[in-house]
Design a protein around this motif. Structure first.
Motif, short mmCIF file in Angstrom:
data_model
loop_
_atom_site.label_atom_id
_atom_site.label_comp_id
_atom_site.label_asym_id
_atom_site.label_seq_id
_atom_site.Cartn_x
_atom_site.Cartn_y
_atom_site.Cartn_z
N GLU A 1 -7.80 1.60 5.62
CA GLU A 1 -7.27 1.05 4.37
C GLU A 1 -6.45 -0.22 4.62
O GLU A 1 -6.51 -1.17 3.85
CB GLU A 1 -6.39 2.09 3.65
CG GLU A 1 -7.15 3.30 3.14
CD GLU A 1 -8.18 2.93 2.05
OE1 GLU A 1 -7.99 1.89 1.38
OE2 GLU A 1 -9.17 3.67 1.91
N ARG B 1 -7.22 -3.82 3.01
CA ARG B 1 -6.32 -4.42 2.01
C ARG B 1 -5.40 -5.50 2.59
O ARG B 1 -4.83 -6.27 1.81
CB ARG B 1 -5.43 -3.35 1.39
CG ARG B 1 -6.18 -2.15 0.86
CD ARG B 1 -6.06 -2.05 -0.62
NE ARG B 1 -6.65 -0.82 -1.11
CZ ARG B 1 -7.36 -0.78 -2.24
NH1 ARG B 1 -7.54 -1.87 -2.95
NH2 ARG B 1 -7.86 0.36 -2.65
N ILE C 1 -6.05 7.31 -5.91
CA ILE C 1 -4.67 7.20 -6.38
C ILE C 1 -4.02 8.56 -6.59
O ILE C 1 -2.93 8.82 -6.08
CB ILE C 1 -4.62 6.35 -7.68
CG1 ILE C 1 -5.12 4.95 -7.37
CG2 ILE C 1 -3.21 6.33 -8.25
CD1 ILE C 1 -5.31 4.09 -8.58
N GLY D 1 -2.96 -2.30 -8.68
CA GLY D 1 -4.32 -2.79 -8.49
C GLY D 1 -4.33 -4.27 -8.13
O GLY D 1 -5.36 -4.81 -7.74
N LEU E 1 -2.59 5.03 -2.80
CA LEU E 1 -3.68 5.70 -2.12
C LEU E 1 -3.24 7.10 -1.75
O LEU E 1 -2.22 7.28 -1.09
CB LEU E 1 -4.05 4.91 -0.86
CG LEU E 1 -5.25 5.44 -0.10
CD1 LEU E 1 -6.52 5.29 -0.92
CD2 LEU E 1 -5.41 4.71 1.23
N HIS F 1 -0.98 -1.11 -4.42
CA HIS F 1 -2.12 -0.19 -4.38
C HIS F 1 -1.64 1.19 -3.98
O HIS F 1 -0.98 1.35 -2.96
CB HIS F 1 -3.16 -0.67 -3.36
CG HIS F 1 -3.65 -2.06 -3.62
ND1 HIS F 1 -4.57 -2.35 -4.60
CD2 HIS F 1 -3.32 -3.25 -3.05
CE1 HIS F 1 -4.80 -3.66 -4.62
NE2 HIS F 1 -4.05 -4.23 -3.69
N LEU G 1 0.87 -1.17 0.00
CA LEU G 1 0.00 0.00 0.00
C LEU G 1 0.91 1.22 0.00
O LEU G 1 1.70 1.40 0.93
CB LEU G 1 -0.88 -0.04 1.26
CG LEU G 1 -1.98 0.99 1.40
CD1 LEU G 1 -2.95 0.91 0.25
CD2 LEU G 1 -2.72 0.75 2.72
#
Lengths: 491, 142
Positions: free
Chosen positions: A115, A119, B44, A88, A94, A92, A60
């Motif tokens: 999060e 995840r 993102i 993805g 963020l 990931h 992440l």
């Protein structure tokens, strides 16, 4: 039976970094990647992330107020390690800038926890945590925030990296106390050369290699050059040089002078003035190896391409007997050169190495490294011979007839053997003589022998018994040589 | 650009109009697609990043479809999807399809020029075949 917990060490995917870290990155550790802007922090983080993340243990990557993520994705994509397919799936991204903009660290922490719970990442990166902390009003929260985050991530079994920009080398931050690891990146600029360095200032529970280690950022990503000793430790064991076979130089007469060739795994310095035939000798050494089915590596540090003048070496390279290292790249470090040599030696299973020449090598190094040239060269030579290869180094040595010198830079101590070449004047002609000055722990000839450079290479002739004072450059006929040359003094 | 490299949303809009849907339905479909884009990209690249790309795409689309212009009262730092939907719904279905297509296509190309086509396609995978249209885009059986 031991009850100690075993900490797994993760390969970082950055060449050389695992060695410097002392065997990889401790799992579930909480590290800070620090350094000034442009030092390669984000690149290092991305390279490790793409290497370590898997769909089962995804990464992440949290972006906060620093480099806009759109640009980060754009630029990181230029590196070979960037894998769009992983995004993805195992990686990931963020963006937390909206949460950070609220100014409430608890809210940011809450978002991170949400999060992480969603995840289940194996790796968490926060880029940049410094900008996040700077956006807050109260400084006292900083350490608390980092401590809480560190605790949470360890509890979630996530290996965590906080990326932070520090503008001064001596910046001390209370959060350093909290972190398990401190990976520091630096750039040092001298004249128009720039050298990147990495330092593991701290890594709990493992023996890191102390000090600054050079690294390079290339298209493939970051490559760290572990110090010579560490590289050598990973090298292959070689047979004892005390009893091992001798290595032939490939020049009749010279092997005899060395006492029957050079012991395998020895280093040999060939010193002499310009044009004395040092490179010719080096070429003969490699050619003899090729004749015996041994591979060689040739590191060319001459400003003019050596290959243009040394057709023998060019032929050996073209035929695959010898690997070439073009040492004319910019801002080299000794450690990087060693890594290049080692990988070429390993690729070819080479047993003979030539470094031509030390003077060119010194010039090829970034100015930053020239101060410790002697010391670094010592490490380089030890590391190379430590793997069992026989190393021949050439060195320019200006002829001086008032004092007797065997090498520049006081490098004589660092090789096991030394051959000195010298010009002398005899009957108004420049002639060449050479002598074996030293072969460590071995008997060798003490003769000064004349030699000639011919189309076939070097031909070693007999000593010049009728001349004396050769080292003064202007020998004279011995007064007691009434008899034909070669008889020597009367008994 | 070949058809292979075009997002499938544009085709879906065309199918929608071909199926007799009015401009309002096309406008709803375009707005719904933008919402999908927003939710895919905001985590993102952040809300500001998405808005900046949207507004740049809108600006480029205005050359061909000047009637898409923002309401001057709108926040210049927001996406203002309400204004977009109203503008599309106020035109013919064909106009709405053409403008919606151009806007989405422009956005995709802009993103691809910044982060590369493979990554853009990966992040906006729902715009590509096999295409699963959102409820708003699916034509009503007549």
């Amino acid at each position: 039976m031991t009850t100690h917990v075993t900490i797994s060490r993760l390969p970082t995917g950055v060449p050389g970094l695992d060695t410097v870290l002392g065997g990889g990155l401790p799992e579930f550790s909480f590290s800070i990647i620090g350094g000034p802007p442009g030092s390669g922090k984000t690149t290092l983080a991305h390279q490790m992330m793409f290497a370590m993340a898997t769909p089962e243990r995804p990464a992440l990557y949290l972006t906060v107020l620093g480099e806009p993520p759109l640009k980060m994705l754009r630029y990181q994509q230029q590196f070979g390690f960037f894998d769009a397919e992983a995004i993805g799936r195992s990686v990931h991204f963020l963006n937390l800038s909206d949460d950070a903009a609220s100014g409430d660290l608890e809210q940011v922490l809450g978002r991170i926890v949400t999060e992480v719970e969603a995840r289940g990442p194996g790796f968490v990166f926060v880029d940049s945590f410094r900008s996040l902390l700077r956006a807050q009003s109260s400084e006292s929260n900083e350490q608390g925030f980092v401590q809480k985050l560190g605790m949470l991530m360890t509890a979630w079994q996530a290996t965590t990296f906080m990326i932070g920009e520090y503008f001064s080398e001596i910046d001390e931050d209370p959060v350093f106390t909290v972190a398990d690891g401190l990976i520091w990146l630096r750039q040092s600029v001298e004249r128009n050369s720039m050298v990147r360095k990495i330092e593991i200032r701290k890594m709990r529970g493992q023996p890191t290699l102390p000090g600054l280690h050079t690294f390079r950022i290339a298209q493939a990503g970051i490559e760290v050059f572990a110090p010579a000793a560490a590289v050598a430790a990973g090298g292959t064991e070689h047979p004892s040089t005390a009893t091992g076979p001798r290595v032939s130089i490939g020049i009749p007469g010279l092997d005899e002078m060395l006492g029957g060739g050079l012991p395998r795994g020895y280093s040999l310095l060939v010193a002499g003035p310009s044009g004395s035939g040092k490179s010719v000798l080096a070429a003969a050494f490699l050619a003899e190896g090729a004749r015996r089915g041994e591979k060689g590596v040739f590191a060319a540090f001459e400003q003019r391409p050596t290959l243009a003048r040394n057709r023998l070496v060019a032929g050996l390279i073209a035929d695959g007997h010898v690997g070439l290292i073009d040492g004319r790249a910019v801002d080299l470090s000794i450690d990087e050169t060693l890594r290049l040599l080692m990988s070429e030696i390993a690729r070819l299973q080479a047993t003979r190495v030539v470094i031509d020449s030390l003077s060119g090598f010194e010039l090829a190094l970034a100015p930053h490294f020239r101060n410790d040239f002697r010391e670094s060269l010592f490490r380089l030579v030890s590391a190379l011979t430590g793997t069992g290869v026989t190393v021949l180094l050439t060195s320019e040595l200006e002829d001086r007839y008032t004092d007797l010198r065997f090498s520049p830079y006081g490098t004589a101590f660092l090789t096991d053997a030394i051959i000195v070449q010298r010009y002398i004047e005899v009957e108004s002609r420049l002639r060449r003589v050479m002598a074996v000055v030293k072969v460590r722990a071995r008997a060798h000839s003490d003769e000064l022998r004349e030699y000639r450079l011919t189309a076939d290479g070097i031909e070693v002739d007999a000593p010049l018994p009728d001349q004396e004072g050769l080292l003064g450059g202007r020998p004279t006929l011995r007064r007691d040589t009434d008899s034909p040359a070669g008889d020597g003094p009367k008994a | 650009m070949t058809n292979q490299e075009r997002p499938a949303v544009a085709e879906a809009l065309a199918r929608l109009a071909g199926g007799g849907a009015d401009a309002t339905r096309v406008a709803d479909a375009v707005a719904a697609t933008w919402q999908q884009i927003e939710s895919a990209l905001t985590p993102i690249i952040g809300a500001h990043g998405v808005t900046a790309l949207y507004r740049r795409s809108l600006h480029l689309t205005l050359r061909a479809h000047p009637w898409l212009a923002d309401d001057p009262a709108d926040d210049p730092l927001a996406m203002n999807l309400g204004t977009l939907r109203a503008a599309l719904a106020g035109r013919s279905a064909d106009d709405a399809v053409a403008a919606g297509d151009t806007l989405l296509q422009t956005f995709h190309d802009l993103l691809a020029s910044l982060i590369g086509a493979p990554l853009s396609r990966r992040l906006l995978h729902f715009m590509w075949p096999p295409f699963e249209p959102a409820a708003d885009i699916r034509p009503t059986p007549s």
